[in-house]
Design an enzyme around this catalytic site. Structure first.
Site, short mmCIF file in Angstrom:
data_model
loop_
_atom_site.label_atom_id
_atom_site.label_comp_id
_atom_site.label_asym_id
_atom_site.label_seq_id
_atom_site.Cartn_x
_atom_site.Cartn_y
_atom_site.Cartn_z
N SER A 290 -6.79 -0.26 10.58
CA SER A 290 -6.80 -0.82 9.23
C SER A 290 -5.61 -1.74 8.98
O SER A 290 -5.38 -2.17 7.84
CB SER A 290 -6.80 0.31 8.19
OG SER A 290 -5.59 1.03 8.24
N CYS B 236 0.84 -1.20 0.00
CA CYS B 236 0.00 0.00 0.00
C CYS B 236 0.87 1.25 0.00
O CYS B 236 0.59 2.22 -0.72
CB CYS B 236 -0.95 -0.01 1.19
SG CYS B 236 -0.16 -0.05 2.82
#
Length: 310
Positions: free
Chosen positions: A160, A129
């Site tokens: 997250s 990410c």
């Protein structure tokens, strides 16, 4: 253009978000199956509600279905260890694999940087990410002036960061650093990840520092802004927090690049807000992965349809 059939391995947060994203947004892809190993998972329940085939016995069940022959692209949103097995079982099929795990069996791909070079590859890897968020910025600076050293700091909400992310922090930093060099073009790269415990959770934020030899600020800023606009085509929540910052430095020494440096320090601050398809908006770190994976598969699908038509 007919939609290309895809399957998603992994019915957790990332796989489910990807399924919902493709189902509701893509004009080029349709989900033929979501595959998991827990029949009670929310992802498989959602697949069933959407009329999508839900397989609860893993890849073996998917490969035994008659409609497996119609699947063109397979996303793997499981884990690096499991992906190694998946790759071995699928490599003799005609399926292309878009790998969202840290396994990195195939080449790194960031859509705005090098996707065109890999649209026909059997297995491509979506880096991390942090890599998806920051490598394009390093690349944007480097295509104007050589980046001697690049360092990125990715801050994500601890809410997250699931067990997989927490178990692979070292892999995250190593893979992202390698991507900064291989795709971003920096001579040396370094990546740091911060799990932010703030409550309410904060969205993903990224800081990118580049040291460049020579060059003008206006050209660098334009290149960065162009890349941000490109990424916003598939990640609308990707945005700069402030104008690109520039600082002249002389005889700067750091053990990170092992020598003194004189030139221009470029600082870019950005954030990534998720689209909220399945995951919460603060989980921009996961949203940018599923968005990049979908953009990659859509480009693959278009190339294949055009090749078949000719």
């Amino acid at each position: 253009m007919d939609k290309s059939n895809v399957a998603i391995l992994g019915s957790g947060n990332i796989g489910t978000d990807l399924m919902v994203k493709i189902h509701t947004m893509s004009s080029k892809l349709q989900v033929g199956a979501l595959v998991g190993i827990d029949s009670n998972s929310e992802g498989l329940r959602r697949a069933d509600d959407l009329g999508i085939v839900a397989c609860s016995n893993g890849l073996e069940e998917l490969m035994g279905l008659p409609q497996f022959n119609d699947i063109e692209i397979i996303f793997d949103a499981t884990s690096a260890k499991v992906h190694v097995d998946h790759h071995a079982r699928l490599k003799n099929t005609s399926k292309q694999i878009v790998d969202l795990t840290p396994a990195a069996i195939g080449p790194f791909v960031v859509p705005t940087v090098n996707l065109d070079q890999h649209v026909y590859d059997a297995n491509v890897n979506m880096v991390t990410c942090g890599g998806q968020a920051t490598i394009p910025i390093v690349h944007a600076v480097n295509r104007v002036y050589q980046v001697t050293y690049a360092e990125i700091v990715a801050s994500i909400s601890s809410e997250s960061a699931g067990p997989g992310t927490r178990a692979n922090i070292d892999e995250f930093t190593q893979t992202t650093s390698r991507g900064i060099e291989l795709l971003g073009g920096a001579k040396r790269g370094k990546a740091i990840i911060v799990l932010n415990p703030a409550n309410p959770p904060l969205i993903m934020r990224n800081t990118i520092y580049c040291l460049v030899t020579g060059g003008g600020a206006a050209n660098i800023e334009k290149s960065v802004m162009d890349v941000v606009a490109e990424i916003q085509q598939y990640v609308p929540g990707y945005r700069l927090k402030q104008f690109v910052q520039f600082e002249e430095v002389n005889d700067l020494y750091s053990a990170d690049f092992g020598e003194s440096f004189s030139g221009l320090k470029v600082s870019v601050f950005l954030e990534v807000e998720g689209a909220g398809h399945f995951l919460p908006a603060y989980a921009g770190n996961l949203d940018i992965m599923t968005s990049a994976a979908m953009a990659t598969a859509e480009k693959m699908a278009v190339k294949h349809k055009r090749a078949f038509a000719t």
